[in-house]
Design a protein around this motif. Structure first.
Motif, mmCIF file in Angstrom:
data_model
loop_
_atom_site.group_PDB
_atom_site.id
_atom_site.type_symbol
_atom_site.label_atom_id
_atom_site.label_comp_id
_atom_site.label_asym_id
_atom_site.label_seq_id
_atom_site.Cartn_x
_atom_site.Cartn_y
_atom_site.Cartn_z
ATOM 1 N N LYS A 91 0.751 -1.111 0.068
ATOM 2 C CA LYS A 91 -0.184 -0.094 0.091
ATOM 3 C C LYS A 91 0.868 1.291 0.006
ATOM 4 C CE LYS A 91 -3.772 -2.402 0.077
ATOM 5 N NZ LYS A 91 -4.523 -2.584 -0.974
ATOM 6 N N ASP A 92 2.079 1.091 -0.173
ATOM 7 C CA ASP A 92 3.066 2.440 -0.058
ATOM 8 C C ASP A 92 3.452 2.928 -1.484
ATOM 9 O OD1 ASP A 92 4.704 0.296 -1.036
ATOM 10 O OD2 ASP A 92 6.294 0.444 0.421
ATOM 11 N N GLY A 93 2.480 2.423 -2.496
ATOM 12 C CA GLY A 93 2.784 2.957 -3.930
ATOM 13 C C GLY A 93 3.994 2.527 -4.380
ATOM 14 N N LYS A 94 4.752 1.636 -3.897
ATOM 15 C CA LYS A 94 5.895 0.764 -4.668
ATOM 16 C C LYS A 94 5.768 -0.387 -5.067
ATOM 17 C CE LYS A 94 8.843 3.589 -1.798
ATOM 18 N NZ LYS A 94 9.863 3.524 -0.618
ATOM 19 N N GLY A 95 4.486 -1.134 -4.883
ATOM 20 C CA GLY A 95 4.329 -2.617 -5.403
ATOM 21 C C GLY A 95 2.940 -2.468 -5.889
ATOM 22 N N GLY A 96 2.744 -3.584 -6.288
ATOM 23 C CA GLY A 96 1.190 -3.974 -7.062
ATOM 24 C C GLY A 96 1.041 -3.516 -8.541
ATOM 25 N N ASN A 97 0.152 -3.502 -8.929
ATOM 26 C CA ASN A 97 -0.284 -3.422 -10.084
ATOM 27 C C ASN A 97 -0.288 -1.930 -10.443
ATOM 28 O OD1 ASN A 97 -1.948 -2.733 -12.645
ATOM 29 N ND2 ASN A 97 -2.722 -4.465 -12.459
ATOM 30 N N PRO A 98 0.494 -1.327 -11.513
ATOM 31 C CA PRO A 98 0.718 0.148 -11.792
ATOM 32 C C PRO A 98 -0.548 0.504 -12.271
ATOM 33 C CG PRO A 98 2.094 -1.480 -13.275
ATOM 34 C CD PRO A 98 1.478 -2.237 -12.336
ATOM 35 N N GLY A 99 -1.221 0.009 -13.030
ATOM 36 C CA GLY A 99 -2.717 0.458 -13.649
ATOM 37 C C GLY A 99 -3.420 0.591 -12.523
ATOM 38 N N ARG A 100 -3.578 -0.283 -11.444
ATOM 39 C CA ARG A 100 -4.642 0.245 -10.250
ATOM 40 C C ARG A 100 -4.018 1.265 -9.550
ATOM 41 N NH1 ARG A 100 -8.388 -1.985 -7.197
ATOM 42 N NH2 ARG A 100 -8.027 -1.998 -5.145
ATOM 43 N N ARG A 101 -2.590 1.377 -9.600
ATOM 44 C CA ARG A 101 -2.169 2.577 -8.613
ATOM 45 C C ARG A 101 -2.619 3.937 -9.489
ATOM 46 N NH1 ARG A 101 2.762 -0.312 -8.592
ATOM 47 N NH2 ARG A 101 3.913 1.553 -9.557
ATOM 48 N N ALA A 102 -2.236 3.879 -10.706
ATOM 49 C CA ALA A 102 -2.752 5.052 -11.520
ATOM 50 C C ALA A 102 -4.205 5.493 -11.388
ATOM 51 C CB ALA A 102 -2.518 5.095 -12.974
ATOM 52 N N THR A 103 -5.103 4.241 -11.373
ATOM 53 C CA THR A 103 -6.555 4.722 -11.485
ATOM 54 C C THR A 103 -6.628 5.201 -9.961
ATOM 55 O OG1 THR A 103 -6.938 2.711 -13.106
ATOM 56 C CG2 THR A 103 -8.499 3.387 -11.389
ATOM 57 N N MET A 104 -6.265 4.472 -8.960
ATOM 58 C CA MET A 104 -6.437 5.108 -7.531
ATOM 59 C C MET A 104 -6.011 6.417 -7.187
ATOM 60 S SD MET A 104 -8.371 2.738 -6.436
ATOM 61 C CE MET A 104 -8.462 3.565 -4.848
ATOM 62 N N ALA A 105 -4.715 7.008 -8.152
ATOM 63 C CA ALA A 105 -4.300 8.183 -7.849
ATOM 64 C C ALA A 105 -5.194 9.333 -8.498
ATOM 65 C CB ALA A 105 -2.702 8.201 -8.507
ATOM 66 N N VAL A 106 -5.966 8.783 -9.469
ATOM 67 C CA VAL A 106 -6.819 9.737 -10.335
ATOM 68 C C VAL A 106 -8.185 9.763 -9.373
ATOM 69 C CG1 VAL A 106 -8.397 9.950 -12.336
ATOM 70 C CG2 VAL A 106 -6.093 9.232 -12.596
ATOM 71 N N LEU A 107 -8.640 8.731 -8.828
ATOM 72 C CA LEU A 107 -9.658 8.671 -8.124
ATOM 73 C C LEU A 107 -9.674 9.424 -6.857
ATOM 74 C CD1 LEU A 107 -10.920 4.936 -8.603
ATOM 75 C CD2 LEU A 107 -12.088 6.763 -9.350
ATOM 76 N N ASN A 108 -8.467 9.477 -6.102
ATOM 77 C CA ASN A 108 -8.279 10.019 -5.075
ATOM 78 C C ASN A 108 -7.983 11.485 -5.205
ATOM 79 O OD1 ASN A 108 -8.685 8.452 -2.797
ATOM 80 N ND2 ASN A 108 -7.270 7.056 -3.978
ATOM 81 N N ALA A 109 -7.493 12.021 -6.360
ATOM 82 C CA ALA A 109 -7.197 13.342 -6.671
ATOM 83 C C ALA A 109 -8.396 14.422 -6.868
ATOM 84 C CB ALA A 109 -6.388 13.502 -7.887
ATOM 85 N N PRO A 110 -8.171 15.505 -6.444
ATOM 86 C CA PRO A 110 -9.138 16.544 -6.322
ATOM 87 C C PRO A 110 -9.869 16.740 -8.046
ATOM 88 C CG PRO A 110 -7.519 17.382 -5.362
ATOM 89 C CD PRO A 110 -6.908 16.248 -5.747
ATOM 90 N N ILE A 111 -10.984 17.199 -8.334
ATOM 91 C CA ILE A 111 -11.373 17.456 -9.743
ATOM 92 C C ILE A 111 -10.453 18.379 -10.379
ATOM 93 C CG2 ILE A 111 -13.266 18.022 -10.991
ATOM 94 C CD1 ILE A 111 -13.903 15.553 -9.582
ATOM 95 N N SER A 112 -9.933 19.531 -9.601
ATOM 96 C CA SER A 112 -9.183 20.403 -9.941
ATOM 97 C C SER A 112 -7.885 19.917 -10.613
ATOM 98 C CB SER A 112 -9.162 21.545 -9.050
ATOM 99 O OG SER A 112 -8.614 20.867 -7.669
ATOM 100 N N ASP A 113 -7.348 18.853 -9.888
ATOM 101 C CA ASP A 113 -6.277 18.411 -10.517
ATOM 102 C C ASP A 113 -6.491 17.337 -11.751
ATOM 103 O OD1 ASP A 113 -4.901 19.803 -8.744
ATOM 104 O OD2 ASP A 113 -4.518 17.666 -7.325
ATOM 105 N N ILE A 114 -7.667 16.741 -11.817
ATOM 106 C CA ILE A 114 -7.867 15.732 -12.799
ATOM 107 C C ILE A 114 -8.095 16.448 -14.248
ATOM 108 C CG2 ILE A 114 -9.597 13.937 -13.403
ATOM 109 C CD1 ILE A 114 -9.929 13.209 -10.510
ATOM 110 N N ALA A 115 -8.769 17.702 -14.100
ATOM 111 C CA ALA A 115 -9.469 18.258 -15.019
ATOM 112 C C ALA A 115 -8.384 18.469 -16.229
ATOM 113 C CB ALA A 115 -10.023 19.631 -14.730
#
Length: 163
Positions: A91-115
């Motif tokens: 869960k520290d961002g250094k392991g696991g599926n990179p696609g899932r990590r990227a998706t979770m980064a987008v989902l957790n970012a503010p709309i202003s950062d995603i736009a």
């Protein structure tokens, strides 16, 4: 009802070909069209085929469980199955599926950062999400704050963002 090898074995063989092919394609990220959905949903045909095949050949099947090698092989797979429920991705961002990590980064970012990623203004993206039925009031909110943990809702929101 008598289970016939005449249909149980071909069902198992056909389902195996489908599962093996779609599974290999998914493993190498080469799946297209409905490969993933076919793998997930038609996997039930594999379960039914193997179950029917085992019942049609029950006396032979029972003999396998008298042999130490067969029991050992089954035990190894049961241990792997059990471990799969308890071993978690890092869960520290250094392991696991990179696609899932990227998706979770987008989902957790503010709309202003995603736009900017979606080539939209934050206000336009906010309006698109509201039109799609998401109860979002501010560009400071994250997608996950309005979708919750339900993956289907998360993908629906991502589809609105990256239409």
């Amino acid at each position: 009802m008598q289970i016939s090898r005449e249909w149980a074995t071909p069902l198992t063989m056909g389902a195996f070909v489908l599962m093996a092919t779609t599974g290999i394609l998914m493993f190498f990220h080469a799946d297209i069209g409905l490969n993933k959905e076919a793998h997930e949903w038609l996997g039930w045909a594999m379960v039914a085929g193997v179950g029917a095949h085992a019942l049609a050949n029950i006396s032979s099947f029972k003999r396998y469980f008298t042999k130490p090698a067969a029991l050992g092989i089954v035990a190894v797979f049961l241990l792997i199955l059990a471990a799969s429920f308890f071993i978690q991705e890092e869960k520290d961002g250094k392991g696991g599926n990179p696609g899932r990590r990227a998706t979770m980064a987008v989902l957790n970012a503010p709309i202003s950062d995603i736009a900017p990623l979606a080539h939209q203004t934050p206000q336009a993206l906010l309006a698109d999400l509201q039109k799609a039925g998401f109860l979002i009031e501010s560009t400071n909110q994250s997608l996950i704050s309005v979708t919750g943990p339900e993956q289907a809702n998360q993908f629906k929101a991502l589809a609105v963002v990256f239409h």
